[in-house]
Design a protein around this motif. Structure first.
Motif, PDB file in Angstrom:
ATOM      1  N   GLY A  20       0.799  -1.229   0.000  1.00 16.42           N
ATOM      2  CA  GLY A  20       0.000   0.000   0.000  1.00 16.42           C
ATOM      3  C   GLY A  20       0.823   1.265   0.000  1.00 16.42           C
ATOM      4  N   THR A  43      -1.478   1.107  -6.090  1.00 21.05           N
ATOM      5  CA  THR A  43      -2.108   1.955  -5.083  1.00 21.05           C
ATOM      6  C   THR A  43      -1.650   3.390  -5.317  1.00 21.05           C
ATOM      7  N   ASP A  44      -2.223   4.321  -4.568  1.00 22.50           N
ATOM      8  CA  ASP A  44      -1.783   5.713  -4.682  1.00 22.50           C
ATOM      9  C   ASP A  44      -0.658   6.026  -3.703  1.00 22.50           C
ATOM     10  N   GLU A  72      -0.784   5.930  -0.714  1.00 23.17           N
ATOM     11  CA  GLU A  72      -1.386   6.538   0.483  1.00 23.17           C
ATOM     12  C   GLU A  72      -0.821   7.941   0.715  1.00 23.17           C
ATOM     13  N   TYR A  87     -10.198   6.099  -5.544  1.00 21.27           N
ATOM     14  CA  TYR A  87     -10.322   4.993  -6.504  1.00 21.27           C
ATOM     15  C   TYR A  87     -10.477   5.528  -7.926  1.00 21.27           C
ATOM     16  N   LYS A 113      -6.013  -0.716  -6.322  1.00 17.07           N
ATOM     17  CA  LYS A 113      -6.294  -1.301  -5.008  1.00 17.07           C
ATOM     18  C   LYS A 113      -6.432  -0.171  -3.989  1.00 17.07           C
ATOM     19  N   ILE A 114      -7.529  -0.210  -3.246  1.00 15.67           N
ATOM     20  CA  ILE A 114      -7.767   0.761  -2.185  1.00 15.67           C
ATOM     21  C   ILE A 114      -7.492   0.089  -0.846  1.00 15.67           C
ATOM     22  N   THR A 115      -6.730   0.748   0.003  1.00 19.25           N
ATOM     23  CA  THR A 115      -6.410   0.204   1.320  1.00 19.25           C
ATOM     24  C   THR A 115      -7.172   0.977   2.394  1.00 19.25           C
TER      25      THR A 115
END
Length: 367
Positions: A12, A61-62, A64, A120, A132-134
């Motif tokens: 993530g 992912t971004d 976070e 997202y 993918k979102i965490t």
């Protein structure tokens, strides 16, 4: 192993660019409008997505990058709630046990708007890889304070707290599904910490029996998950703390494995397995057919690079307990569970990410 999960996974968070951290400090000090920070975040996320693609991950992912920690933003959007209050950080150092953050709950937990839907959508525009979102796990607040934290200010009834938690998490997950999201990682560290005698003693001192909490947390998590859209794939990540190279607990999965793998309505788990603190692979014998394990074999707590040979040997060892076609590999945790990050460089981070992908390609033909 129908993805997700993929053979090579990224957990993530990624190291924040120094400029991003500096801009956040300026915003906090009132010297810069927050719009400037948001512009910088968007540019940094584009670069982070490009990095993950270039490394060879099939999901992104971004990083976070819009969060101070992996869970603080999410819970902060649910009310006057803080999951990571740390009163004393003296003596904390990489490689050592850090102070366990505590929860402060000053209001009822309430979902009022989508929290990660825009994240997202933005991710989906940036990459052809699967976004993918965490999100944090639903039991994090209670684990970090128990009934005392729940009842101190905001609640008179613990059952009402749990009802609010379940409603908030289910509503957010449904909102993500409605937006088209099909992949969510739930970061729930409590289960990995129950095997630590020091953690068990701390829980007992506040009146909690860790054995009872296991059952309660499984029941709550299952309430969150039951009836969600089938296209929404949700995996659970377990670790023992990951703040600045520190950990918060030690001990294997032995005491939770049988219930965790068989009673929890989760199809795949990302398990921290980068050091002896995590114990051996023996608990994997409880993983039932149809469930998958992502082995977190590459440490994010230091820049020291693992070898391909050792990682492949460890995968072979785990495959004696869980069929190889139900295994995958990842770093043990994110590289920056809090925005200040772990003690390694950007170059070392990339090398570890590439190692994960390269090993996966060596081991699995469908990687």
């Amino acid at each position: 192993m129908s993805p997700p999960p993929f053979r090579a996974e990224q957990i993530g968070s990624l190291l924040r660019p120094p400029l991003l951290l500096d801009l956040r400090r300026q915003v906090d000090a009132g010297r810069l409008p927050i719009e400037k920070l948001h512009e910088a975040e968007e540019a940094a996320i584009r670069d982070a997505v490009a990095l993950q693609e270039s490394v060879g991950f099939k999901t992104v992912t971004d990083g976070e990058f819009r969060r101070r920690s992996y869970h603080s933003y999410f819970f902060g959007e649910l009310g006057d709630v803080k999951p990571d209050y740390v009163e004393d950080t003296s003596g904390d150092a990489p490689g050592k046990r850090g102070h366990q953050p505590m929860a402060v709950i000053n209001s009822r937990v309430q979902w009022t708007h989508p929290i990660h839907v825009d994240d997202y959508r933005n991710l989906a525009k940036l990459s052809t890889a699967l976004p993918k979102i965490t999100i944090p796990g639903p039991c994090a607040l209670h684990f970090r304070g128990g009934d005392k934290a729940v009842l101190k200010t905001a609640y008179k009834d613990v059952d009402q707290f749990w009802d609010d938690i379940v409603t908030a998490f289910r509503t957010e997950l449904q909102a993500l599904a409605d937006a088209g999201c099909t992949y969510v990682q739930m970061d729930e560290t409590a289960f990995a910490k129950f095997g630590d005698p020091e953690v068990q003693a701390t829980l007992a001192s506040r009146g909690d029996d860790w054995r009872t909490l296991i059952d309660s947390y499984i029941a709550i998590t299952n309430k969150v998950l039951t009836g969600l859209p089938p296209q929404l794939r949700i995996g659970m990540h377990l670790c023992r703390g990951n703040r600045g190279g520190q950990h918060h607990a030690e001990g294997g999965y032995d005491v939770v494995a049988e219930k965790l793998f068989n009673q929890l309505a989760i199809d795949f788990f990302y398990l921290e397995y980068d050091s002896p603190r995590a114990g051996g692979f023996s608990p994997l014998r409880h993983v039932p057919k149809g469930k998958s394990i992502v082995l977190g074999l590459v440490s994010t707590k230091s820049g020291s690079l693992e070898t391909t040979e050792v990682l492949k040997q460890r995968i072979e060892e785990a495959a004696k307990l869980v069929d190889l076609d139900r295994l995958a590999i990842s770093p043990q945790c994110g590289f920056a569970s809090v925005d200040t990050g772990n003690p390694l460089s950007m170059t070392e981070q990339e090398a570890k990410m590439r190692l994960v992908v390269d090993v996966a390609k060596d081991v699995w033909q469908d990687a």
